[in-house]
Design a protein around this motif. Structure first.
Motif, short mmCIF file in Angstrom:
data_model
loop_
_atom_site.label_atom_id
_atom_site.label_comp_id
_atom_site.label_asym_id
_atom_site.label_seq_id
_atom_site.Cartn_x
_atom_site.Cartn_y
_atom_site.Cartn_z
N ASP A 10 18.70 117.13 91.08
CA ASP A 10 17.81 117.03 89.91
C ASP A 10 18.18 118.10 88.90
OD1 ASP A 10 15.75 116.75 88.12
OD2 ASP A 10 14.31 117.82 89.37
N CYS A 11 18.59 117.67 87.71
CA CYS A 11 18.91 118.60 86.62
C CYS A 11 17.68 118.74 85.72
CB CYS A 11 20.08 118.06 85.81
SG CYS A 11 20.54 119.08 84.39
N PRO A 12 17.32 119.95 85.29
CA PRO A 12 16.19 120.09 84.36
C PRO A 12 16.40 119.28 83.08
CG PRO A 12 16.89 122.23 85.18
CD PRO A 12 17.92 121.25 85.64
N GLY A 13 15.31 118.83 82.50
CA GLY A 13 15.42 118.04 81.27
C GLY A 13 16.02 118.86 80.15
N THR A 38 26.04 111.30 96.60
CA THR A 38 25.24 112.28 95.86
C THR A 38 24.88 111.71 94.50
OG1 THR A 38 26.39 114.11 96.95
CG2 THR A 38 25.16 114.63 94.96
N LEU A 39 23.58 111.57 94.26
CA LEU A 39 23.06 111.05 92.99
C LEU A 39 22.63 112.22 92.11
CD1 LEU A 39 20.75 108.22 94.37
CD2 LEU A 39 22.96 107.89 93.29
N GLY A 40 23.06 112.22 90.85
CA GLY A 40 22.62 113.23 89.91
C GLY A 40 21.62 112.65 88.93
N CYS A 41 20.44 113.28 88.80
CA CYS A 41 19.40 112.79 87.89
C CYS A 41 19.40 113.61 86.61
CB CYS A 41 18.03 112.90 88.55
SG CYS A 41 17.71 111.62 89.74
N ILE A 42 19.64 112.93 85.49
CA ILE A 42 19.71 113.59 84.19
C ILE A 42 18.77 112.86 83.23
CG2 ILE A 42 21.23 114.06 82.22
CD1 ILE A 42 23.52 114.31 84.24
N GLY A 43 18.11 113.61 82.36
CA GLY A 43 17.24 112.97 81.38
C GLY A 43 16.63 113.99 80.44
N PHE A 44 16.23 113.53 79.28
CA PHE A 44 15.52 114.36 78.31
C PHE A 44 14.14 114.72 78.88
CE2 PHE A 44 18.91 113.25 75.75
CZ PHE A 44 18.75 113.50 74.40
#
Length: 574
Positions: free
Chosen positions: A330-333, A281-287
């Motif tokens: 996918d986490c919201p920015g 499971t990959l979690g995508c995080i970013g501004f």
């Protein structure tokens, strides 16, 4: 519904009217001076000083005997305590804009809990602004999970600068996997005004970097997860693109996407088991505005199928099932607290341009760090007003002068008095900078140019360009003397790229999909000339001369009809 909108909306601090007027006055008076190259260097310890407690809110401990209401109350109290501590250690005005909505932080908690590997996505032009050290230490230390740093938009920086940032981040954070990424291979980079980074419809497999992310995950998992299906998917997508040119949905793999609801964030504890059921499971995080959605689109591929939309529930994050053994959360920015100054936050896309009351000082900050005169090819307002053609001493520029000259060049006029619309021009320039078409690239401390680094060919291959293309691209820019097109006019004044906080679709909103007869990716197209916007500007100026800016409402309406007819004539000539 309405409740959800207010619950998840972004919160921004209002500026005092006095402060706004003061900065506006300064923008009119302060003469712009180019800063030294040394001032372009940024140390991550200045952005996130360790003694200032610039962490992020943690989820408080809980047990299954607690009710849902008591858990939510505990989280809210913990969050208030976190904010109180943060503000007590940092005087008012010293902290940058950051996320004040607890609901968004709750989504981050859940993504961190669910994920085995975290993809932390940053913009290569200023990666240290968007890399909170506390988050890295929490993931690698307390959670005992791995972080892959994705240096996105690698096409916007010269290859030596890409290598310099990779070297700097690796030296600061030794347990970090670092991958470069671009969704716009073959596009020209430079500090001059860039042509529009063309949006290629359904062209994500041409992105540079998905295979590198896969390789990093293979090293991290060390054979504990079978990732062969993921590798085959990437290869199939690339082959399909080469064979079909423009891909269709026929025969395309379906990628399932789950929209997580409120219940996914409540009464669930962090899983200590990595790679549960043999799934990575990959979690995508970013501004916001780091291009996170472009990275996700390139990994997801062509066809997205929604399988579990929960009626009546707010969507939180989304889970994409890439293959039977790989899924993506996918986490919201969201923006972490830092000491980034306001102007730099705006130019990095961290603070929305649509929220700005006074954009002129940010334009000044940009101009002092880019060769704006040679880029924008502006005529000083004083020369325009006096119509002096004789050679004279080069006039000094203020931020206000730049905005006024840009408004004149682009034909931006106010509706009532038909004066130069400097506010719209300022917003236009800031959006050009954020989109990467007026490029400001920061540098790591003690920047070395790395022109002879052995990794240079690899970076250039990722960017999808050959060495001889650079000089040609830059010469074309200088010869054309025209700017790239801008986002649709409706968005110029007050529409933000993404109001729900994600804001990272850096090529959204231009409204000009790639035509089937467009040149291949390595070919640079001057979109300004293609769209004949300079012709439209001439038509507008001609119209304004005819009506002499002193018309009643009826004649203005007639003039507007005349203008629309002229534009239609120009369109038919394309």
């Amino acid at each position: 519904g309405v409740f959800s909108f207010f619950r998840f909306r972004l919160h921004f601090e209002k500026e005092g009217k006095e402060e706004v007027e003061k900065r506006k006055k300064l923008a009119r008076e302060k003469v712009l001076q180019q800063v030294s190259d040394k001032e372009l260097e940024v140390d991550i310890n200045d952005i996130y000083p360790s003694e200032k407690g610039l962490g992020f809110p943690r989820r408080p401990s809980w047990n299954y005997e607690m009710t849902r209401e008591s858990l939510l109350r505990k989280e809210e109290k913990s969050y208030r305590d976190y904010l109180d501590d943060l503000h007590s250690r940092n005087p008012p005005g010293s902290l940058s804009h950051f996320e004040h909505n607890l609901e968004t932080w709750r989504q981050l908690w859940r993504v961190l809990e669910m994920s085995d590997v975290i993809l932390l996505i940053v913009d290569i032009r200023h990666p240290v602004l968007q890399f909170p050290p506390d988050l890295y230490h929490y993931i690698t230390g307390e959670l005992q999970k791995h972080v892959v740093l994705v240096l996105n938009k690698a096409d916007l920086c010269p290859p030596p600068l890409v290598i310099a940032w990779k070297h700097y981040m690796a030296s600061q954070f030794p347990h970090l996997e670092i991958v470069c990424f671009t969704s716009h291979r073959g596009q020209p980079y430079s500090t001059v005004l860039q042509k529009k980074r063309m949006r290629r419809k359904a062209d994500w497999s041409q992105a540079g970097g998905p295979l590198d992310i896969l390789k990093s995950c293979q090293e991290i998992t060390s054979g504990r997860v079978d990732l062969s299906s993921w590798e085959q998917k990437i290869q199939r997508d690339a082959v399909s693109e080469r064979l079909d040119g423009e891909r269709t949905d026929e025969g395309a793999e379906s990628v399932l996407v789950e929209h997580q609801s409120d219940s996914a964030l409540e009464m669930s504890s962090p899983s200590q088991e990595l790679y549960k059921d043999g799934v990575l499971t990959l979690g995508c995080i970013g501004f916001p505005n780091v291009g996170k959605s472009s990275v996700i689109n390139s990994l997801v591929g062509r066809k997205v199928v929604s399988v579990s939309r929960t009626p009546g529930h707010t969507k939180y994050f989304q889970t994409y099932y890439l293959t039977p053994t790989v899924k993506l959360c996918d986490c919201p920015g969201l923006v972490f607290p830092s000491r980034v100054n306001k102007q730099l936050q705006i130019l990095a896309g961290i603070y929305p341009v649509s929220q700005l009351q006074e954009p002129y000082s940010s334009v000044g900050y940009l101009c002092e760090r880019t060769p704006f005169l040679s880029i924008l090819k502006l005529k000083h307002p004083s020369l325009q007003e006096n119509e002096r053609n004789q050679e004279s001493e080069e006039p000094s520029w203020t931020a206000w002068d730049v905005c006024e000259a840009w408004a004149e060049r682009r034909g931006y006029k106010t509706a009532k008095a038909a004066r130069n619309d400097v506010y719209r021009a300022a917003n236009s320039l800031l959006r050009l900078a954020i989109d990467g078409r007026l490029c400001l690239c920061l540098r790591p401390p003690g920047y070395k140019h790395w022109e002879n680094h052995p990794d240079l060919p690899e970076i250039m291959a990722l960017q999808g360009r050959a060495t001889e293309e650079e000089g040609t691209a830059e010469r074309d820019d200088e010869e054309d003397g025209e700017s790239s097109t801008e986002p649709e006019e409706e968005r110029d004044r007050d529409a933000d790229d993404d109001e729900d906080g994600d804001g990272d679709d850096e090529d959204e909103g231009f409204g000009h999909p790639r035509r089937s007869d467009d040149k291949p990716s390595g070919f640079t197209v001057n979109m300004y000339n293609v769209l004949r916007e300079n012709e439209y500007a001439k038509v507008w100026k001609s119209m304004m001369k005819q009506i002499k800016c002193t018309v009643d409402m009826m004649s203005f309406t007639e003039a507007a009809i005349w203008l629309s007819e002229q534009l239609e004539i120009k369109r038919t000539q394309l």
